[in-house]
Design a protein around this motif. Structure first.
Motif, PDB file in Angstrom:
ATOM      1  N   SER A  83       0.815  -1.221   0.000  1.00  0.00           N
ATOM      2  CA  SER A  83       0.000   0.000   0.000  1.00  0.00           C
ATOM      3  C   SER A  83       0.843   1.264   0.000  1.00  0.00           C
ATOM      4  O   SER A  83       0.349   2.344  -0.351  1.00  0.00           O
ATOM      5  CB  SER A  83      -0.942   0.011   1.204  1.00  0.00           C
ATOM      6  OG  SER A  83      -0.202   0.016   2.416  1.00  0.00           O
ATOM      7  N   LEU A  84       2.108   1.147   0.384  1.00  0.00           N
ATOM      8  CA  LEU A  84       2.991   2.315   0.436  1.00  0.00           C
ATOM      9  C   LEU A  84       4.163   2.208  -0.530  1.00  0.00           C
ATOM     10  O   LEU A  84       4.993   3.128  -0.588  1.00  0.00           O
ATOM     11  CB  LEU A  84       3.536   2.511   1.862  1.00  0.00           C
ATOM     12  CG  LEU A  84       2.519   2.710   2.976  1.00  0.00           C
ATOM     13  CD1 LEU A  84       3.235   3.054   4.282  1.00  0.00           C
ATOM     14  CD2 LEU A  84       1.519   3.796   2.624  1.00  0.00           C
ATOM     15  N   ARG A  85       4.270   1.133  -1.255  1.00  0.00           N
ATOM     16  CA  ARG A  85       5.419   0.929  -2.146  1.00  0.00           C
ATOM     17  C   ARG A  85       5.589   2.067  -3.166  1.00  0.00           C
ATOM     18  O   ARG A  85       6.710   2.574  -3.343  1.00  0.00           O
ATOM     19  CB  ARG A  85       5.279  -0.421  -2.850  1.00  0.00           C
ATOM     20  CG  ARG A  85       6.408  -0.777  -3.824  1.00  0.00           C
ATOM     21  CD  ARG A  85       7.705  -1.061  -3.100  1.00  0.00           C
ATOM     22  NE  ARG A  85       8.760  -1.461  -4.022  1.00  0.00           N
ATOM     23  CZ  ARG A  85       9.176  -2.714  -4.198  1.00  0.00           C
ATOM     24  NH1 ARG A  85       8.622  -3.701  -3.510  1.00  0.00           N
ATOM     25  NH2 ARG A  85      10.142  -2.995  -5.052  1.00  0.00           N
ATOM     26  N   PRO A  86       4.530   2.516  -3.862  1.00  0.00           N
ATOM     27  CA  PRO A  86       4.719   3.629  -4.807  1.00  0.00           C
ATOM     28  C   PRO A  86       5.211   4.902  -4.115  1.00  0.00           C
ATOM     29  O   PRO A  86       5.999   5.662  -4.692  1.00  0.00           O
ATOM     30  CB  PRO A  86       3.320   3.817  -5.411  1.00  0.00           C
ATOM     31  CG  PRO A  86       2.641   2.508  -5.219  1.00  0.00           C
ATOM     32  CD  PRO A  86       3.145   1.989  -3.907  1.00  0.00           C
ATOM     33  N   TRP A  87       4.763   5.145  -2.906  1.00  0.00           N
ATOM     34  CA  TRP A  87       5.221   6.302  -2.121  1.00  0.00           C
ATOM     35  C   TRP A  87       6.712   6.176  -1.834  1.00  0.00           C
ATOM     36  O   TRP A  87       7.489   7.115  -2.038  1.00  0.00           O
ATOM     37  CB  TRP A  87       4.419   6.376  -0.832  1.00  0.00           C
ATOM     38  CG  TRP A  87       4.555   7.630  -0.024  1.00  0.00           C
ATOM     39  CD1 TRP A  87       5.265   8.758  -0.350  1.00  0.00           C
ATOM     40  CD2 TRP A  87       3.946   7.889   1.240  1.00  0.00           C
ATOM     41  NE1 TRP A  87       5.144   9.699   0.650  1.00  0.00           N
ATOM     42  CE2 TRP A  87       4.338   9.195   1.625  1.00  0.00           C
ATOM     43  CE3 TRP A  87       3.119   7.156   2.087  1.00  0.00           C
ATOM     44  CZ2 TRP A  87       3.928   9.774   2.842  1.00  0.00           C
ATOM     45  CZ3 TRP A  87       2.698   7.732   3.282  1.00  0.00           C
ATOM     46  CH2 TRP A  87       3.100   9.023   3.655  1.00  0.00           C
ATOM     47  N   GLY A  88       7.112   5.002  -1.373  1.00  0.00           N
ATOM     48  CA  GLY A  88       8.518   4.778  -1.078  1.00  0.00           C
ATOM     49  C   GLY A  88       9.392   4.936  -2.304  1.00  0.00           C
ATOM     50  O   GLY A  88      10.484   5.520  -2.240  1.00  0.00           O
ATOM     51  N   GLU A  89       8.933   4.428  -3.441  1.00  0.00           N
ATOM     52  CA  GLU A  89       9.720   4.532  -4.666  1.00  0.00           C
ATOM     53  C   GLU A  89       9.837   5.986  -5.126  1.00  0.00           C
ATOM     54  O   GLU A  89      10.879   6.390  -5.655  1.00  0.00           O
ATOM     55  CB  GLU A  89       9.088   3.657  -5.742  1.00  0.00           C
ATOM     56  CG  GLU A  89       9.211   2.164  -5.441  1.00  0.00           C
ATOM     57  CD  GLU A  89       8.485   1.294  -6.444  1.00  0.00           C
ATOM     58  OE1 GLU A  89       7.612   1.828  -7.164  1.00  0.00           O
ATOM     59  OE2 GLU A  89       8.775   0.080  -6.488  1.00  0.00           O
ATOM     60  N   HIS A  90       8.784   6.765  -4.924  1.00  0.00           N
ATOM     61  CA  HIS A  90       8.824   8.185  -5.276  1.00  0.00           C
ATOM     62  C   HIS A  90       9.882   8.914  -4.451  1.00  0.00           C
ATOM     63  O   HIS A  90      10.670   9.709  -4.979  1.00  0.00           O
ATOM     64  CB  HIS A  90       7.447   8.813  -5.053  1.00  0.00           C
ATOM     65  CG  HIS A  90       7.355  10.248  -5.474  1.00  0.00           C
ATOM     66  ND1 HIS A  90       6.993  10.628  -6.745  1.00  0.00           N
ATOM     67  CD2 HIS A  90       7.594  11.409  -4.792  1.00  0.00           C
ATOM     68  CE1 HIS A  90       7.009  11.949  -6.840  1.00  0.00           C
ATOM     69  NE2 HIS A  90       7.367  12.444  -5.668  1.00  0.00           N
ATOM     70  N   LEU A  91       9.906   8.644  -3.155  1.00  0.00           N
ATOM     71  CA  LEU A  91      10.895   9.282  -2.282  1.00  0.00           C
ATOM     72  C   LEU A  91      12.305   8.807  -2.612  1.00  0.00           C
ATOM     73  O   LEU A  91      13.266   9.584  -2.552  1.00  0.00           O
ATOM     74  CB  LEU A  91      10.554   8.997  -0.821  1.00  0.00           C
ATOM     75  CG  LEU A  91       9.209   9.536  -0.323  1.00  0.00           C
ATOM     76  CD1 LEU A  91       8.950   9.071   1.109  1.00  0.00           C
ATOM     77  CD2 LEU A  91       9.158  11.060  -0.410  1.00  0.00           C
ATOM     78  N   ALA A  92      12.432   7.538  -2.961  1.00  0.00           N
ATOM     79  CA  ALA A  92      13.745   6.997  -3.323  1.00  0.00           C
ATOM     80  C   ALA A  92      14.290   7.679  -4.574  1.00  0.00           C
ATOM     81  O   ALA A  92      15.495   7.970  -4.659  1.00  0.00           O
ATOM     82  CB  ALA A  92      13.646   5.489  -3.537  1.00  0.00           C
ATOM     83  N   ARG A  93      13.425   7.936  -5.553  1.00  0.00           N
ATOM     84  CA  ARG A  93      13.878   8.601  -6.777  1.00  0.00           C
ATOM     85  C   ARG A  93      14.383  10.014  -6.500  1.00  0.00           C
ATOM     86  O   ARG A  93      15.154  10.569  -7.284  1.00  0.00           O
ATOM     87  CB  ARG A  93      12.752   8.635  -7.812  1.00  0.00           C
ATOM     88  CG  ARG A  93      12.473   7.283  -8.453  1.00  0.00           C
ATOM     89  CD  ARG A  93      11.585   7.428  -9.673  1.00  0.00           C
ATOM     90  NE  ARG A  93      10.248   7.899  -9.319  1.00  0.00           N
ATOM     91  CZ  ARG A  93       9.231   7.106  -9.015  1.00  0.00           C
ATOM     92  NH1 ARG A  93       9.402   5.790  -8.995  1.00  0.00           N
ATOM     93  NH2 ARG A  93       8.050   7.606  -8.727  1.00  0.00           N
ATOM     94  N   ALA A  94      13.950  10.607  -5.376  1.00  0.00           N
ATOM     95  CA  ALA A  94      14.406  11.945  -5.003  1.00  0.00           C
ATOM     96  C   ALA A  94      15.733  11.907  -4.251  1.00  0.00           C
ATOM     97  O   ALA A  94      16.248  12.940  -3.843  1.00  0.00           O
ATOM     98  CB  ALA A  94      13.345  12.643  -4.156  1.00  0.00           C
ATOM     99  N   GLY A  95      16.274  10.722  -4.053  1.00  0.00           N
ATOM    100  CA  GLY A  95      17.562  10.602  -3.401  1.00  0.00           C
ATOM    101  C   GLY A  95      17.520  10.268  -1.931  1.00  0.00           C
ATOM    102  O   GLY A  95      18.557  10.256  -1.261  1.00  0.00           O
ATOM    103  N   LEU A  96      16.350   9.985  -1.407  1.00  0.00           N
ATOM    104  CA  LEU A  96      16.217   9.679   0.016  1.00  0.00           C
ATOM    105  C   LEU A  96      16.527   8.214   0.306  1.00  0.00           C
ATOM    106  O   LEU A  96      16.362   7.345  -0.559  1.00  0.00           O
ATOM    107  CB  LEU A  96      14.794   9.995   0.488  1.00  0.00           C
ATOM    108  CG  LEU A  96      14.389  11.471   0.415  1.00  0.00           C
ATOM    109  CD1 LEU A  96      12.888  11.615   0.480  1.00  0.00           C
ATOM    110  CD2 LEU A  96      15.050  12.252   1.525  1.00  0.00           C
ATOM    111  N   THR A  97      16.965   7.944   1.515  1.00  0.00           N
ATOM    112  CA  THR A  97      17.069   6.573   1.997  1.00  0.00           C
ATOM    113  C   THR A  97      15.706   6.187   2.563  1.00  0.00           C
ATOM    114  O   THR A  97      15.144   6.919   3.382  1.00  0.00           O
ATOM    115  CB  THR A  97      18.158   6.457   3.071  1.00  0.00           C
ATOM    116  OG1 THR A  97      19.439   6.678   2.459  1.00  0.00           O
ATOM    117  CG2 THR A  97      18.156   5.088   3.715  1.00  0.00           C
ATOM    118  N   VAL A  98      15.154   5.067   2.118  1.00  0.00           N
ATOM    119  CA  VAL A  98      13.776   4.689   2.456  1.00  0.00           C
ATOM    120  C   VAL A  98      13.756   3.311   3.112  1.00  0.00           C
ATOM    121  O   VAL A  98      14.401   2.371   2.633  1.00  0.00           O
ATOM    122  CB  VAL A  98      12.878   4.679   1.207  1.00  0.00           C
ATOM    123  CG1 VAL A  98      11.456   4.250   1.564  1.00  0.00           C
ATOM    124  CG2 VAL A  98      12.870   6.060   0.541  1.00  0.00           C
TER     125      VAL A  98
END
Length: 254
Positions: A31-46
């Motif tokens: 349920s949160l995977r797309p959110w996590g991937e979006h933040l990861a693409r911004a350079g964040l550690t998730v």
């Protein structure tokens, strides 16, 4: 116990700013995977862990309680803090509640909180009977899948284990009691049409918290808004929130 396909945890090693994502009750990291991937693409550690008893069977979840779920998130946060200079916590539904609890307990170690349709008030009267019902009624119909967008599904249980649900009021009470300990900025996304968590939770936060709380209404999503029509607003809004409140730059910026 085998994990359901798609319910696996998600981790991404990025920059020095980390985000812990907390999925909801009877749900899964899906349920949160797309959110996590979006933040990861911004350079964040998730870090998006799978909570104990979730993503397998409701019978296994019946053997767990809120302390087990919180302990796994607390451990994940400690690991994230060991690798990042600043950390944010974010969550959906009960995951939003536990994100608030992490902020209460860890104080300045948590830079900020984002909660989507957080559940912090007992708005289900039958839960008052759960301590007795759990001995007679192993499960009740599930709450997963409250999504407005056609063709989108949530990977969650069709049944809710009563024994696990009976532990929730204690968590809610702790979070309510310690809300004044949260001085970090908090952003809440609230779906106007939510068939799982009633408006009482957001109303409670609005009444109890101060100027550090911002509430944004979602007009085109149901409870699982992270998979719904307003998902992009949540993803981009949470990223802007991190940019505004992190004191170190992201390694990679969009």
């Amino acid at each position: 116990m085998p994990v359901l396909p798609g319910a696996e945890p998600y981790h991404h090693d990025g920059g020095t700013v980390g985000v812990l994502l907390c999925h909801g009750f009877t749900g899964s990291p899906q349920s949160l995977r797309p959110w996590g991937e979006h933040l990861a693409r911004a350079g964040l550690t998730v870090s998006l862990p799978r909570l104990p008893g979730h993503g397998t069977t409701w019978q296994e979840m019946s053997r767990t309680r809120w302390e087990d779920w919180y302990a796994s998130l607390d451990k994940a946060l400690a690991d994230l803090r060991g690798r990042c200079s600043e950390t944010f916590v974010m969550g959906l539904s009960l995951g939003g509640c536990m994100a608030l609890r992490l902020a209460e307990i860890h104080g300045a170690a948590v830079q900020g909180v984002v909660a989507v349709n957080p559940s912090i008030v007992n708005d289900t009267p039958i839960l008052r009977l759960a301590p007795v019902l759990k001995w007679m009624l192993p499960s009740v119909p599930g709450v997963a899948g409250d999504i407005k967008m056609d063709g989108v599904t949530e990977l969650g249980y069709a049944r809710t284990p009563v024994r696990a649900a009976a532990t929730l009021p204690r968590l809610w009470k702790l979070v309510q009691t310690d809300l004044d300990k949260i001085t970090q900025p908090v952003l809440v996304f609230h779906s106007r049409d939510d068939h799982v968590v009633k408006p009482a939770s957001t109303a409670f936060l609005r009444a109890r918290m101060g100027d550090n709380l911002e509430i944004r209404e979602l007009l085109d999503s149901y409870h699982v808004a992270t998979l719904d029509n307003d998902a992009t607003a949540i993803f981009e809004g949470s990223l802007d929130f991190i940019r505004s409140h992190a004191s170190v730059p992201l390694t990679k910026d969009l």
